[in-house]
Design a protein around this motif. Sequence first.
Motif, PDB file in Angstrom:
ATOM      1  N   MET A   1       0.841  -1.194   0.000  1.00 23.68           N
ATOM      2  CA  MET A   1       0.000   0.000   0.000  1.00 23.68           C
ATOM      3  C   MET A   1       0.881   1.252   0.000  1.00 23.68           C
ATOM      4  O   MET A   1       1.825   1.358   0.786  1.00 23.68           O
ATOM      5  CB  MET A   1      -0.895   0.005   1.247  1.00 23.68           C
ATOM      6  N   LYS A   2       0.586   2.212  -0.876  1.00 23.26           N
ATOM      7  CA  LYS A   2       1.326   3.465  -0.918  1.00 23.26           C
ATOM      8  C   LYS A   2       0.678   4.493   0.004  1.00 23.26           C
ATOM      9  O   LYS A   2      -0.546   4.652  -0.020  1.00 23.26           O
ATOM     10  CB  LYS A   2       1.366   4.010  -2.345  1.00 23.26           C
ATOM     11  N   ILE A   3       1.503   5.162   0.800  1.00 19.53           N
ATOM     12  CA  ILE A   3       0.969   6.206   1.674  1.00 19.53           C
ATOM     13  C   ILE A   3       1.827   7.459   1.541  1.00 19.53           C
ATOM     14  O   ILE A   3       3.013   7.390   1.204  1.00 19.53           O
ATOM     15  CB  ILE A   3       0.903   5.779   3.151  1.00 19.53           C
ATOM     16  N   ASP A   4       1.226   8.618   1.813  1.00 18.30           N
ATOM     17  CA  ASP A   4       1.938   9.885   1.782  1.00 18.30           C
ATOM     18  C   ASP A   4       2.983   9.923   2.894  1.00 18.30           C
ATOM     19  O   ASP A   4       2.755   9.385   3.982  1.00 18.30           O
ATOM     20  CB  ASP A   4       0.942  11.030   1.956  1.00 18.30           C
ATOM     21  N   ASN A   5       4.118  10.575   2.642  1.00 13.56           N
ATOM     22  CA  ASN A   5       5.178  10.587   3.656  1.00 13.56           C
ATOM     23  C   ASN A   5       4.772  11.288   4.949  1.00 13.56           C
ATOM     24  O   ASN A   5       5.363  11.065   5.997  1.00 13.56           O
ATOM     25  CB  ASN A   5       6.482  11.185   3.093  1.00 13.56           C
ATOM     26  N   SER A   6       3.731  12.120   4.889  1.00 13.43           N
ATOM     27  CA  SER A   6       3.265  12.802   6.106  1.00 13.43           C
ATOM     28  C   SER A   6       2.599  11.834   7.081  1.00 13.43           C
ATOM     29  O   SER A   6       2.426  12.158   8.254  1.00 13.43           O
ATOM     30  CB  SER A   6       2.278  13.920   5.742  1.00 13.43           C
ATOM     31  N   LEU A   7       2.211  10.633   6.583  1.00 16.19           N
ATOM     32  CA  LEU A   7       1.536   9.653   7.422  1.00 16.19           C
ATOM     33  C   LEU A   7       2.462   8.517   7.876  1.00 16.19           C
ATOM     34  O   LEU A   7       2.009   7.567   8.510  1.00 16.19           O
ATOM     35  CB  LEU A   7       0.331   9.069   6.682  1.00 16.19           C
ATOM     36  N   LEU A   8       3.747   8.625   7.549  1.00 18.27           N
ATOM     37  CA  LEU A   8       4.683   7.586   7.982  1.00 18.27           C
ATOM     38  C   LEU A   8       4.807   7.567   9.500  1.00 18.27           C
ATOM     39  O   LEU A   8       4.852   8.616  10.153  1.00 18.27           O
ATOM     40  CB  LEU A   8       6.061   7.823   7.360  1.00 18.27           C
ATOM     41  N   ILE A   9       4.856   6.357  10.050  1.00 19.37           N
ATOM     42  CA  ILE A   9       4.928   6.179  11.500  1.00 19.37           C
ATOM     43  C   ILE A   9       6.043   5.197  11.822  1.00 19.37           C
ATOM     44  O   ILE A   9       6.218   4.187  11.134  1.00 19.37           O
ATOM     45  CB  ILE A   9       3.600   5.629  12.055  1.00 19.37           C
ATOM     46  N   GLU A  10       6.791   5.501  12.855  1.00 18.22           N
ATOM     47  CA  GLU A  10       7.837   4.595  13.311  1.00 18.22           C
ATOM     48  C   GLU A  10       7.241   3.214  13.577  1.00 18.22           C
ATOM     49  O   GLU A  10       6.220   3.094  14.249  1.00 18.22           O
ATOM     50  CB  GLU A  10       8.462   5.144  14.595  1.00 18.22           C
ATOM     51  N   GLY A  11       7.876   2.182  13.016  1.00 20.90           N
ATOM     52  CA  GLY A  11       7.369   0.824  13.191  1.00 20.90           C
ATOM     53  C   GLY A  11       6.719   0.267  11.938  1.00 20.90           C
ATOM     54  O   GLY A  11       6.481  -0.941  11.846  1.00 20.90           O
ATOM     55  N   MET A  12       6.428   1.133  10.951  1.00 22.05           N
ATOM     56  CA  MET A  12       5.904   0.632   9.678  1.00 22.05           C
ATOM     57  C   MET A  12       6.979  -0.203   8.982  1.00 22.05           C
ATOM     58  O   MET A  12       8.180   0.002   9.194  1.00 22.05           O
ATOM     59  CB  MET A  12       5.482   1.788   8.767  1.00 22.05           C
ATOM     60  N   ASP A  38      14.896   7.022   9.822  1.00 22.78           N
ATOM     61  CA  ASP A  38      14.574   6.611   8.455  1.00 22.78           C
ATOM     62  C   ASP A  38      13.526   7.538   7.846  1.00 22.78           C
ATOM     63  O   ASP A  38      13.618   7.931   6.678  1.00 22.78           O
ATOM     64  CB  ASP A  38      14.051   5.173   8.426  1.00 22.78           C
ATOM     65  N   ILE A  39      12.520   7.880   8.641  1.00 22.75           N
ATOM     66  CA  ILE A  39      11.437   8.737   8.150  1.00 22.75           C
ATOM     67  C   ILE A  39      11.967  10.119   7.789  1.00 22.75           C
ATOM     68  O   ILE A  39      11.599  10.701   6.758  1.00 22.75           O
ATOM     69  CB  ILE A  39      10.305   8.828   9.210  1.00 22.75           C
ATOM     70  N   VAL A  40      12.861  10.655   8.614  1.00 22.60           N
ATOM     71  CA  VAL A  40      13.481  11.957   8.321  1.00 22.60           C
ATOM     72  C   VAL A  40      14.270  11.877   7.017  1.00 22.60           C
ATOM     73  O   VAL A  40      14.191  12.781   6.163  1.00 22.60           O
ATOM     74  CB  VAL A  40      14.393  12.394   9.487  1.00 22.60           C
ATOM     75  N   ARG A  41      15.014  10.790   6.831  1.00 19.62           N
ATOM     76  CA  ARG A  41      15.817  10.627   5.610  1.00 19.62           C
ATOM     77  C   ARG A  41      14.915  10.542   4.372  1.00 19.62           C
ATOM     78  O   ARG A  41      15.236  11.086   3.313  1.00 19.62           O
ATOM     79  CB  ARG A  41      16.681   9.372   5.716  1.00 19.62           C
ATOM     80  N   ILE A  42      13.787   9.836   4.495  1.00 16.57           N
ATOM     81  CA  ILE A  42      12.842   9.714   3.374  1.00 16.57           C
ATOM     82  C   ILE A  42      12.301  11.098   2.983  1.00 16.57           C
ATOM     83  O   ILE A  42      12.255  11.462   1.802  1.00 16.57           O
ATOM     84  CB  ILE A  42      11.685   8.771   3.740  1.00 16.57           C
ATOM     85  N   LYS A  43      11.919  11.877   3.981  1.00 17.55           N
ATOM     86  CA  LYS A  43      11.374  13.215   3.707  1.00 17.55           C
ATOM     87  C   LYS A  43      12.444  14.133   3.141  1.00 17.55           C
ATOM     88  O   LYS A  43      12.176  14.911   2.211  1.00 17.55           O
ATOM     89  CB  LYS A  43      10.767  13.787   4.990  1.00 17.55           C
ATOM     90  N   ASP A  44      13.660  14.056   3.699  1.00 13.85           N
ATOM     91  CA  ASP A  44      14.764  14.900   3.209  1.00 13.85           C
ATOM     92  C   ASP A  44      15.125  14.563   1.775  1.00 13.85           C
ATOM     93  O   ASP A  44      15.588  15.423   1.013  1.00 13.85           O
ATOM     94  CB  ASP A  44      16.006  14.733   4.102  1.00 13.85           C
TER      95      ASP A  44
END
Length: 354
Positions: A1-12, A38-44
């Motif tokens: 499932m594709k989700i927007d990066n604003s909805l990423l949560i630690e543990g996904m 990881d989430i910060v790196r994805i957004k950056d």
Amino acid sequence: MKIDNSLLIEGMVLSKNIILDENLNETLNCDTILTMADIVRIKDAGIKEVSVHVGDKYNTFGPYFDYLIKSILERNNIDEFKALAKIMCDILSKEELLQYDLSIYLSENYNHLVNSIEIATIVAKKYNDVTEKSKQVSLEKVILASLLQDSGRRAKDKKLLLSLRNSEPNIIGELFKTYSTLSEEIFTYYDSKYHPVYSYLICKNYNLDDDICKAILFHHEKETGEYSLLNSPLSDIEESEFVIIARILKLADLYDIIVRNNVENNKNLPFVGIGKQIDKMVASGFVNARLTNILKTVIPIYQVGTKVLLTDGTKGVIESNDPNDYNNPEVVDLNGKPIDLEKENIAIIRHLED
């Protein structure tokens, strides 16, 4: 499932590789459990959408979401709760076949609150599917209420209990005025039976929607009869969104407990007789009859295609389910020959792994 990066949560858990920087050969591989770093790196890296694991063949959400919900509950971050609610709603909007795999009750990963959240969400979606639009409920409200229904158990911490006592005076005053079963004593020391009240006050302090707060306050009330926390039977309250959500939370909560107890007390026949126990809940006034019938259609004891072990040692496969008699599905042996469970006095013992 594709989700927007604003909805990423630690543990996904990623379901596809992500290339962060081709020049530096930086990649996050499939099946990586995301950390905040990881989430910060994805957004950056400017990556807007990310593919993550969701459900599996027999479970609308599945073990990846079991893990995710558990980790979110432990961190207790309201922003993560809201993001999770949006994601779960998105999954449900695309999912036609709603299912919940009862084999979780046979594993060591059992978690009552996680199960209750997923069951309540699936039941709410099915309720909306069969209910006129004006009487439907917000799935986001159901999910947030499910996530926060037991937050009051954290009031074991004396500092939190004291902070709840110092909530807006009008809120506490109205509670004591309306419900004679409540008094200042609930703040003298923590009592688990009052956790719906503590949870209600926590939600009020978060300034959450009133339907969410009230649903949580009432989620241990019986459908009919007295002798519950507030002595306010749900059938006596004018039907509204919070009442329906409270009914769903209570049904999911009790259903999960019934199945778990049955598994622990009948290890040889863990799923036999669950239907009768659920019907007893309705007869005794604990839960709403219509919602219970809806639950039966989305959480059959055995999903179609599941391999099962029978009491005579035969291995079979579930051919079909009758929602009016979901303890007795049609079963065929591994060669496709029908097995009449009732006629041959055979019962299903448990699921078998593929």
